[in-house]
Design a protein around this motif. Structure first.
Motif, PDB file in Angstrom:
ATOM      1  N   TYR A 192     -50.516  41.753   4.822  1.00 31.67           N
ATOM      2  CA  TYR A 192     -49.033  41.843   4.458  1.00 31.67           C
ATOM      3  C   TYR A 192     -48.601  43.135   4.121  1.00 31.67           C
ATOM      4  N   THR A 193     -47.513  43.681   4.798  1.00 26.78           N
ATOM      5  CA  THR A 193     -46.773  44.871   4.315  1.00 26.78           C
ATOM      6  C   THR A 193     -45.275  44.632   3.901  1.00 26.78           C
ATOM      7  N   PRO A 194     -44.644  45.251   2.713  1.00 25.39           N
ATOM      8  CA  PRO A 194     -43.570  44.905   2.525  1.00 25.39           C
ATOM      9  C   PRO A 194     -42.465  45.474   3.532  1.00 25.39           C
ATOM     10  N   HIS A 195     -41.288  44.926   3.331  1.00 26.90           N
ATOM     11  CA  HIS A 195     -40.265  45.512   4.588  1.00 26.90           C
ATOM     12  C   HIS A 195     -39.127  45.857   3.402  1.00 26.90           C
ATOM     13  N   PRO A 196     -38.074  46.590   4.114  1.00 27.17           N
ATOM     14  CA  PRO A 196     -37.179  47.243   3.393  1.00 27.17           C
ATOM     15  C   PRO A 196     -36.303  46.181   2.943  1.00 27.17           C
ATOM     16  N   GLU A 197     -35.376  46.291   1.625  1.00 24.32           N
ATOM     17  CA  GLU A 197     -34.629  45.296   1.213  1.00 24.32           C
ATOM     18  C   GLU A 197     -33.308  45.910   1.066  1.00 24.32           C
ATOM     19  N   PRO A 198     -32.103  44.872   1.022  1.00 27.14           N
ATOM     20  CA  PRO A 198     -30.995  45.388   1.186  1.00 27.14           C
ATOM     21  C   PRO A 198     -30.563  46.357   0.053  1.00 27.14           C
ATOM     22  N   PRO A 199     -29.721  47.375   0.239  1.00 26.79           N
ATOM     23  CA  PRO A 199     -29.265  48.262  -0.950  1.00 26.79           C
ATOM     24  C   PRO A 199     -28.346  47.356  -1.634  1.00 26.79           C
ATOM     25  N   GLU A 200     -27.979  47.904  -2.802  1.00 27.21           N
ATOM     26  CA  GLU A 200     -26.788  47.265  -3.564  1.00 27.21           C
ATOM     27  C   GLU A 200     -25.528  47.007  -2.916  1.00 27.21           C
ATOM     28  N   GLY A 201     -24.916  45.615  -2.913  1.00 27.03           N
ATOM     29  CA  GLY A 201     -23.745  45.545  -2.377  1.00 27.03           C
ATOM     30  C   GLY A 201     -23.909  45.122  -0.941  1.00 27.03           C
ATOM     31  N   TYR A 202     -25.152  45.211  -0.403  1.00 29.09           N
ATOM     32  CA  TYR A 202     -25.438  45.019   0.922  1.00 29.09           C
ATOM     33  C   TYR A 202     -26.434  43.766   1.207  1.00 29.09           C
ATOM     34  N   TYR A 203     -26.097  43.092   2.350  1.00 29.69           N
ATOM     35  CA  TYR A 203     -26.927  41.608   2.294  1.00 29.69           C
ATOM     36  C   TYR A 203     -27.677  41.841   3.780  1.00 29.69           C
ATOM     37  N   ARG A 204     -28.851  41.033   3.634  1.00 30.26           N
ATOM     38  CA  ARG A 204     -29.533  40.979   5.157  1.00 30.26           C
ATOM     39  C   ARG A 204     -28.746  40.234   6.057  1.00 30.26           C
ATOM     40  N   LEU A 205     -28.620  40.853   7.313  1.00 32.28           N
ATOM     41  CA  LEU A 205     -27.933  40.234   8.419  1.00 32.28           C
ATOM     42  C   LEU A 205     -28.957  39.046   8.988  1.00 32.28           C
ATOM     43  N   ASN A 206     -28.774  37.805   9.094  1.00 28.47           N
ATOM     44  CA  ASN A 206     -29.599  36.995   9.466  1.00 28.47           C
ATOM     45  C   ASN A 206     -28.804  36.376  10.809  1.00 28.47           C
ATOM     46  N   TYR A 207     -29.454  35.989  11.869  1.00 30.05           N
ATOM     47  CA  TYR A 207     -28.408  35.459  13.075  1.00 30.05           C
ATOM     48  C   TYR A 207     -29.286  34.440  13.589  1.00 30.05           C
ATOM     49  N   GLY A 208     -28.829  33.564  14.188  1.00 27.76           N
ATOM     50  CA  GLY A 208     -29.376  32.173  14.795  1.00 27.76           C
ATOM     51  C   GLY A 208     -28.669  31.776  15.959  1.00 27.76           C
ATOM     52  N   ARG A 209     -28.978  30.433  16.097  1.00 28.94           N
ATOM     53  CA  ARG A 209     -28.499  29.786  17.154  1.00 28.94           C
ATOM     54  C   ARG A 209     -27.588  28.513  16.841  1.00 28.94           C
ATOM     55  N   GLY A 210     -26.405  28.265  17.438  1.00 28.82           N
ATOM     56  CA  GLY A 210     -25.656  27.050  17.363  1.00 28.82           C
ATOM     57  C   GLY A 210     -26.066  26.132  18.518  1.00 28.82           C
ATOM     58  N   PRO A 211     -25.953  24.783  18.308  1.00 31.31           N
ATOM     59  CA  PRO A 211     -26.129  24.026  19.432  1.00 31.31           C
ATOM     60  C   PRO A 211     -25.422  24.004  20.755  1.00 31.31           C
ATOM     61  N   ALA A 212     -24.298  24.722  20.513  1.00 30.49           N
ATOM     62  CA  ALA A 212     -23.474  24.624  21.945  1.00 30.49           C
ATOM     63  C   ALA A 212     -23.498  25.541  22.636  1.00 30.49           C
ATOM     64  N   HIS A 213     -24.186  26.695  22.363  1.00 29.51           N
ATOM     65  CA  HIS A 213     -24.250  27.760  22.933  1.00 29.51           C
ATOM     66  C   HIS A 213     -25.757  28.532  23.310  1.00 29.51           C
ATOM     67  N   THR A 214     -25.686  29.100  24.300  1.00 30.08           N
ATOM     68  CA  THR A 214     -26.597  29.967  24.953  1.00 30.08           C
ATOM     69  C   THR A 214     -26.548  31.457  24.933  1.00 30.08           C
ATOM     70  N   PHE A 215     -27.138  32.217  24.047  1.00 29.33           N
ATOM     71  CA  PHE A 215     -27.256  33.631  24.070  1.00 29.33           C
ATOM     72  C   PHE A 215     -25.834  33.971  23.980  1.00 29.33           C
ATOM     73  N   SER A 216     -25.285  34.860  24.642  1.00 27.79           N
ATOM     74  CA  SER A 216     -23.845  34.998  24.574  1.00 27.79           C
ATOM     75  C   SER A 216     -22.951  34.750  25.991  1.00 27.79           C
ATOM     76  N   ARG A 217     -23.801  33.952  26.560  1.00 29.26           N
ATOM     77  CA  ARG A 217     -23.421  33.514  28.304  1.00 29.26           C
ATOM     78  C   ARG A 217     -22.463  32.282  28.303  1.00 29.26           C
ATOM     79  N   THR A 218     -22.611  31.383  26.828  1.00 28.15           N
ATOM     80  CA  THR A 218     -21.649  30.360  27.202  1.00 28.15           C
ATOM     81  C   THR A 218     -20.332  30.384  26.432  1.00 28.15           C
TER      82      THR A 218
END
Lengths: 177, 746
Positions: free
Chosen positions: B600-626
């Motif tokens: 295990y190695t730690p990863h950088p954490e968000p600085p003050e006032g910033y938030y980690r950008l997580n992304y994922g999928r919605g069931p109606a769409h594929t990538f950016s193609r739809t």
């Protein structure tokens, strides 16, 4: 005959496949829908619950829309399915106002439209399009008078609820919880 | 416009209604029906296809009505990928055909690259332009300097063309930007990859563990269906995700983990299962290598240790470990699919593979099955010329375990570097919107500016087509033949895609394009069949089938030769690894200079006032193609930014308020995204569905709707093992007023 549908909120993932399947099966114009998905989130992080429901016309036994329709366009059909005869409908919208489930919309062609339980498919022995397409198989359809129908069987096995029971409409759309 | 009253009078003539067929079933309808002119679709005719909206490739039927229009697409009951049920995207595939924003004619760039000024040209002119450029590049730099990026069925023919041309540099972003680490880790452990569709036996599992994998929002159709079956059968689901995903809401245990710490949790689970003696002793003894080293390695990695890192209570870690052990071997610690997160992804996936191995789930019912596949023989083409260089030459000593070409690697090697003999000079891009697909857009655009030729082949005017020199309009999957689908599953299957419609506008199938180009490049020997379907027929006839037969049935299923879906009790197995065993201690990783057991190695954490950008999928769409598909846009026309109420209070944000985002490097979103205040997300991260914020004005439905996560992913954590691009180490802050145009970098 008493047609009914049960939707398993424990399995539904809210993907809205039922919505697209209904649109393509029934020529529902884009921008309108006969069925839709509701997600309700309860609690605060990290103690949370989500209930997901695929909703549509409840095909009530005591339907306010049928009672208030001035032309008889909204009527009970085989097995208690509520239908709108688009030729008789004048688009006045009384039924839209009376429906506690907000299940009806004004079709651009000037009549009121809603879910028919895909009666044209049911007549041929097929499930409604939304039931047939659902990837999670979370919907059960059939005749409540037939104890062997999928909907009768599942309602015997599971806890369920209906929406807005206090409206007294006697709906035939059940949600398994 | 007829008035309402006119309408009632003339509607008897069928105006606006659907003309009914007079089939027997309809005659049987009651009087109610005859009074209702909009209930039946009439008679429908069907042709087989398999879906191209995503990579799952479900087989289905395209139904056409009496007017010859596509009415609907439904799944093929015999298909193991979908069991007769398509997902919303497959059902909405009809929108791909009817989208009026489609690319209609071949385009040739006039003026500067990226200015999006094109002229319509004939196919012959467009292909001649490409052929001339390719030949000039081959002459000056060598044919290896032409690369192909593909994501879709048409890639097969352009791959053939490129190999015949003399270039091995064929890549799909689905490796280095998606599932690559998973394949590398499972290959190192079991000697076999996970492949697609995944060999997970979710149908019969008793415990499914999802780590950041949001099945149900990602509509990997077969897996969604099997997860639902598993819920029915009372299987327990354990979901590890900082976000309360749909899958988390169906779970017995939800572990709201601190982002980027999953590896610590996995090691603690391994620790508990070994220390408590819950592992499958017979299986470990018989099949695995390096158990003692593993035991020693995780000795100190207690739940208490992991608690400090992951914020998950030690008791919960123990309880969930017990849940898995009780279910074993019918347990799946799911390898996930998009796993390029933090740059140590191959090691994280190694931990997933190890956990599966010690619980004995590999090769067991309810764990991972042995896939079967039916392969058709390929036509005996002449041998391909031997290339002298590959993309890997640009990275001496790096990414030794990359099993496939890296899309990001080829992109980076296009930017000239001191001392490199060859940079890429031409890209052929088919069905993948590289601007949105690859992280660090500025880098991608810089690479593009160094090209002599960029060909974009797509059905839609995606961002990448705006940067192209030549744009070739591909017809949709509903208008063409393609290769026979041969993906592995519980049984071998072959599925046919055939055209339901003639190609609209001036669009063409990729096979036709590749063949015409081959003729111009004197490579016609690799495309002996004028029509794709003749090649398919030849292939099918080799195994005693025919095209005519497939056109009727759509799919052929082949029973397994042996009853070996799972390992037989006490079966002697030689695993295809260095030691012939399941390697808990990876000799392959060790030989390549990496940790043989994950650390295990730690990863950088968000600085003050910033938030980690997580992304994922919605069931109606594929990538950016739809995002522009009329049917699917109707379900979801923009993405929203999930924000925890605590964070929203701090910033004074309200629901649906438009905000712009800026990341740690100053990259700023061009379009606003609406805030969705929800308890379903941790206070240290925000979340959005990928694939929105389109910047190409020709996409009339989705232009400017929502934000692009890709634009905000400028910091890439590269996996040293195989070159995967970790994209979840980016942090964003909110801008509540519109940024100036110069702040929004292109």
């Amino acid at each position: 005959m008493r047609y009914a549908m049960a939707v398993d909120t424990k399995k539904c993932v809210g993907c809205s496949d039922c919505v697209v399947a209904c649109q393509t099966e029934n020529n529902v114009p884009i921008g309108f829908c006969r069925d839709w998905v509701v997600e309700v989130t309860d609690g605060t992080y990290p103690q949370l619950e989500i209930e997901i429901r695929s909703e549509r016309c409840n095909h009530c036994n005591n339907s306010p829309c049928v009672r208030c329709c001035p032309t008889g366009a909204s009527h009970y059909s085989d097995g208690g399915i509520v239908l709108v005869n688009s030729e008789k409908c004048i688009g006045c919208g009384a039924c839209i106002a009376s429906c506690p489930y907000d299940a009806r919309y004004s079709h651009p062609d000037g009549y009121v439209d809603k879910c028919t339980f895909c009666i044209h498919r049911v007549k041929k022995g097929q499930d409604p399009a939304c039931v047939a397409v659902c990837p999670t198989k979370c919907m059960y359809f059939g005749d409540l008078d037939d104890p062997k129908s999928p909907v009768s069987v599942v309602l015997k096995k599971r806890k369920y609820k209906t929406l807005i029971p206090e409206a007294g409409t006697q709906p035939e759309l059940y949600f398994l919880i | 416009m007829a008035s309402r009253r006119d309408f009632i009078r003339i509607s008897g003539l069928g105006l606006g209604g659907v003309v009914l067929g007079s089939n027997a079933a309809y005659q049987a309808f009651s009087q109610t029906f005859l009074n209702n002119d909009r209930l039946d679709l009439g008679s429908l005719r069907r042709t087989p296809t398999y879906c191209e909206v995503c990579f799952w490739k479900c087989a289905g039927w395209v139904y056409k009505n009496d007017q010859g229009q596509i009415q609907k697409i439904i799944g093929n009951d015999d298909d193991l990928h979908c069991n007769g049920r398509l997902c919303p995207r497959g059902t909405g595939g009809v929108g791909m055909y009817y989208d009026t924003d489609r690319l209609k004619k071949p385009l040739l760039r006039v003026g500067e690259r990226g200015q999006q000024t094109f002229k319509e040209v004939s196919w012959d002119e467009a292909l001649q332009y490409i052929a001339d450029k390719m030949q000039a590049i081959a002459k000056e730099h060598g044919p290896e300097c032409v690369a192909l990026f593909n994501h879709g069925s048409g890639g097969a023919y352009f791959s053939r063309l490129l190999k015949a041309f003399g270039s091995p540099n064929i890549t799909a972003p689905s490796y280095a930007q998606c599932r690559g680490p998973r394949e590398v880790a499972f290959l190192a452990t079991f000697g076999e990859g996970v492949e697609s569709p995944e060999r997970t036996d979710i149908r019969d599992t008793r415990c499914l563990v999802l780590i950041g994998s949001h099945i149900g929002e990602n509509m990997h159709n077969g897996q969604v269906q099997e997860m639902s079956d598993a819920i029915d059968k009372g299987a327990s689901i354990i979901t590890v995700d900082p976000r309360f995903s749909t899958a988390a809401s169906k779970s017995k245990f939800w572990l709201p983990i601190k982002p980027a710490t999953d590896l610590a949790l996995l090691l603690a689970w391994i620790h508990v299962i070994i220390e408590e003696g819950w592992y499958d002793k017979a299986y470990v003894e018989k099949y695995t290598y390096g158990f003692e080293q593993l035991r020693e390695h995780v000795k100190t990695m207690t739940p208490e240790w992991a608690h400090g890192i992951t914020t998950i209570e030690p008791a919960v870690i123990r309880e969930t470990a017990r849940e898995m052990a009780n279910a074993s071997p019918a347990v799946i610690i799911h390898p996930g699919r998009h796993v390029t997160w933090y740059g140590d992804d191959s090691q994280r996936l190694r931990a997933v593979a190890i956990l599966n191995a010690i619980l004995g789930s590999w090769g067991r019912r309810g764990g991972f099955y042995r896939p079967a596949e039916k392969k058709l023989p390929s036509y005996p083409f002449p041998p391909y010329p031997k290339p002298t260089r590959t993309w890997q030459d640009a990275y001496p000593g790096l990414f030794p375990l990359a099993g496939l070409a890296l899309a990001s690697g080829i992109c980076d090697a296009t930017i000239p570097a001191h001392g490199r003999s060859c940079s890429f000079k031409a890209w052929i891009v088919l069905g993948t919107n590289l601007i949105e697909t690859l992280p660090n857009q500025a880098n991608t655009i810089q690479a593009i500016q160094n090209l002599d030729l960029l060909v974009a082949i797509d059905t839609m005017p995606m961002e990448i087509t705006g940067w192209a020199d030549v744009v070739l309009p591909e017809c949709t999957y509903l208008e063409r033949y393609d290769s026979i689908r041969e993906n592995p599953h519980r049984k071998g299957q072959l599925a046919l895609r055939m055209p339901a419609m003639e190609p609209q506008y001036d669009s063409k199938p990729a096979y036709w394009m590749a063949r015409e180009l081959a003729i111009k490049l004197n490579l016609a020997a690799w495309f002996p069949f004028e029509k794709m379907e003749d090649e398919l027929d030849w292939q099918l006839k080799q195994v005693g089938l025919s095209l005519a037969e497939m056109q009727k049935e759509g799919i052929k299923t082949f029973e397994r030769e042996y009853d070996d879906l799972y390992f037989a009790p006490d079966e002697e197995i030689e695993f295809p690894t260095n030691t012939g065993k399941i390697e808990l201690y990876s000799t392959e990783f060790e030989n390549a200079g990496f940790d043989p057991i994950p650390k295990y190695t730690p990863h950088p954490e968000p600085p003050e006032g910033y938030y980690r950008l997580n992304y994922g999928r919605g069931p109606a769409h594929t990538f950016s193609r739809t995002a522009n598909n009329p049917n699917l846009t109707d379900l979801m026309d923009e993405n929203m930014l999930w924000v925890n109420p605590r964070v929203a209070r701090e910033w004074g944000l309200s629901n649906e308020q438009p905000v712009w985002l800026r990341n740690q490097d100053g990259a700023t979103s061009r379009f606003p995204i609406k805030v969705r205040i929800t308890e379903r997300i941790r206070w240290d991260s925000v979340y959005m569905v990928h694939g929105f914020g389109h910047e190409d004005k020709r996409l009339t439905r989705c232009f400017g709707k929502g934000a692009s996560d890709s634009k905000l992913i400028t910091r890439v954590h590269v996996d040293p093992v195989m070159g995967g691009t970790g994209m979840r180490g980016n942090f964003v802050t909110f801008l509540t007023s519109e940024p100036k145009a110069e702040e929004v970098q292109r």
